[in-house]
Design an enzyme around this catalytic site. Structure first.
Site, PDB file in Angstrom:
ATOM      1  N   LYS A  72     -44.945 -62.266 -96.645  1.00  0.00           N
ATOM      2  CA  LYS A  72     -45.382 -62.505 -95.265  1.00  0.00           C
ATOM      3  C   LYS A  72     -46.813 -63.037 -95.245  1.00  0.00           C
ATOM      4  O   LYS A  72     -47.145 -63.948 -94.480  1.00  0.00           O
ATOM      5  CB  LYS A  72     -45.256 -61.211 -94.445  1.00  0.00           C
ATOM      6  CG  LYS A  72     -43.793 -60.853 -94.169  1.00  0.00           C
ATOM      7  CD  LYS A  72     -43.600 -59.437 -93.669  1.00  0.00           C
ATOM      8  CE  LYS A  72     -42.104 -59.101 -93.587  1.00  0.00           C
ATOM      9  NZ  LYS A  72     -41.832 -57.703 -93.270  1.00  0.00           N
ATOM     10  N   GLN A 116     -45.003 -52.187 -92.271  1.00  0.00           N
ATOM     11  CA  GLN A 116     -43.866 -52.392 -93.168  1.00  0.00           C
ATOM     12  C   GLN A 116     -43.049 -51.098 -93.291  1.00  0.00           C
ATOM     13  O   GLN A 116     -43.584 -50.051 -93.642  1.00  0.00           O
ATOM     14  CB  GLN A 116     -44.365 -52.853 -94.553  1.00  0.00           C
ATOM     15  CG  GLN A 116     -43.256 -53.223 -95.504  1.00  0.00           C
ATOM     16  CD  GLN A 116     -42.417 -54.417 -95.036  1.00  0.00           C
ATOM     17  OE1 GLN A 116     -42.962 -55.423 -94.588  1.00  0.00           O
ATOM     18  NE2 GLN A 116     -41.106 -54.305 -95.113  1.00  0.00           N
ATOM     19  N   ASP A 139     -43.121 -57.396 -84.448  1.00  0.00           N
ATOM     20  CA  ASP A 139     -41.799 -57.050 -84.981  1.00  0.00           C
ATOM     21  C   ASP A 139     -40.807 -56.757 -83.855  1.00  0.00           C
ATOM     22  O   ASP A 139     -39.603 -56.681 -84.084  1.00  0.00           O
ATOM     23  CB  ASP A 139     -41.901 -55.801 -85.870  1.00  0.00           C
ATOM     24  CG  ASP A 139     -41.859 -56.155 -87.356  1.00  0.00           C
ATOM     25  OD1 ASP A 139     -41.344 -57.237 -87.678  1.00  0.00           O
ATOM     26  OD2 ASP A 139     -42.344 -55.352 -88.161  1.00  0.00           O
TER      27      ASP A 139
END
Ligand code: NDP
Length: 312
Positions: A72, A116, A139
């Site tokens: 990412k 994460q 997200d």
């Protein structure tokens, strides 16, 4: 691409036999999304004199998580997004992770916060995700954003990246949503449920399947659009699919393969070789939905930056 869909439909209506599906090229569409983001960051930087910023929060030493975060960050660099990596030890307390998230919420250089997952067991994932500002929830996992996604007349600030990427693939290949029968296999918070809500928002008629669904093949056969997100190796067979349907395979599974050095290869939840003989459109694994996930994350970060208040 929409014309191609009509062509396939015409072939089927003529009863000319087997149709080989058009392969939905996720790598190419992801490259297109990244190029859009790169162009957007140039405009943003020219207007604001700074770059969009994504903060990544990694807790512990999970090798897969480290690989994802590194990927990412690399993708950010390629499109001109600044990334701020935060790596806490596996023993970090929940209070420490919360304090970091709150610091990032208040940091004007950070437009997106990516925590994460999975977090270590001693940390409550829900409490951490709830603490992320909805304006920086790139997200799309914050319950307010998920709630708005599910409600009529409300719009989330961000949508989870994998289902949003799946919708983009369908759109790029000419799928019609309104009135189509969409079947989603799986109801996870990350993929199945938001994918279902996105399809409903686009006026599809929706069926959501899960581990208790009866006669899965018969339900799937009704689908004009079939999204598989179950995590079961090649579960969806050719005779589960309506001829000409759009099939989006989200699954990523390891299938033993002694010919590979690794001893396995990646396959989806769909039996690709069988289903491509029946479907109108199909995503391969790898090279389908996978590349879209990071591309959508970049896109969300740019959107967050553009929506943020100019410094001053
Ligand atoms: P989860 O394990 O969280 O959810 C799986 C869902 O599938 C559940 O709703 C479960 O039902 C349902 N299910 C499981 N087995 C069956 C079955 N035999 N019949 C019917 N339904 C079943 O998985 P995720 O949603 O997180 O991930 C799904 C797949 O997508 C995985 O392979 C994952 O690796 C992949 N993935 C890919 C991404 C990408 O970028 N391409 C990103 C995220 C995930 P129930 O709710 O009843 O338990």
């Amino acid at each position: 691409m929409a014309e191609h869909g009509q062509h396939i439909l015409a072939l089927q209506q003529c009863g000319t036999g087997t149709v080989t599906a058009t392969i939905i090229d996720g790598t190419a569409i992801a490259a297109k999304v990244r190029a859009e983001v790169a162009a957007g960051t140039v405009v943003y930087s020219a207007q604001r004199g700074s770059r969009p910023g994504l903060a990544t929060v990694l807790v512990g030493e999970n090798p897969a998580s480290q690989t994802y975060v590194a990927a990412k960050q690399k993708a950010c660099a390629e499109v001109g997004i600044q990334s701020f990596g935060h790596h806490l030890k596996a023993e970090a307390t929940e209070a420490e992770v919360l304090a970091l998230v709150q610091r990032l919420n208040a940091d004007a250089a950070v437009h997106g916060i990516l925590v994460q997952l999975p977090l270590p067991d001693h940390i409550n994932e829900e409490r951490i995700l709830n603490a992320v500002s909805i304006e920086k929830d790139v997200d799309g996992f914050h319950p307010v954003n998920i709630g708005r996604l599910g409600m009529k007349g409300r719009e989330p600030l961000f949508v989870p990246c994998t289902p949003d990427g799946s919708m983009r693939l369908l759109q790029e290949y000419g799928a019609t949503f309104a009135g189509a029968h969409a079947v989603v296999l799986g109801r996870s918070n990350i993929v199945g449920l938001p994918a279902a809500m996105l399809l409903l928002k686009r006026d599809a008629t929706l069926t959501v399947c899960h581990s208790r669904t009866k006669d899965l093949p018969a339900v799937c056969r009704q689908a004009d659009i079939l999204i598989a997100a179950v995590g079961r190796t090649e579960m969806v067979k050719g005779d589960w699919v309506k001829p000409g349907a759009y099939v989006i395979d989200v699954g990523i599974n390891r299938k033993p393969d002694p010919t590979r050095k690794s001893g396995y290869r990646l396959v989806g939840d769909v039996d690709y070789d069988e289903v491509r003989e029946v479907a109108g459109f199909i995503t391969p694994v790898p090279g389908g939905v996978g590349p879209m996930t990071i591309a959508q994350l970049l896109s969300n970060t740019l959107r967050g930056a553009n929506a943020s208040a100019p410094a001053g």
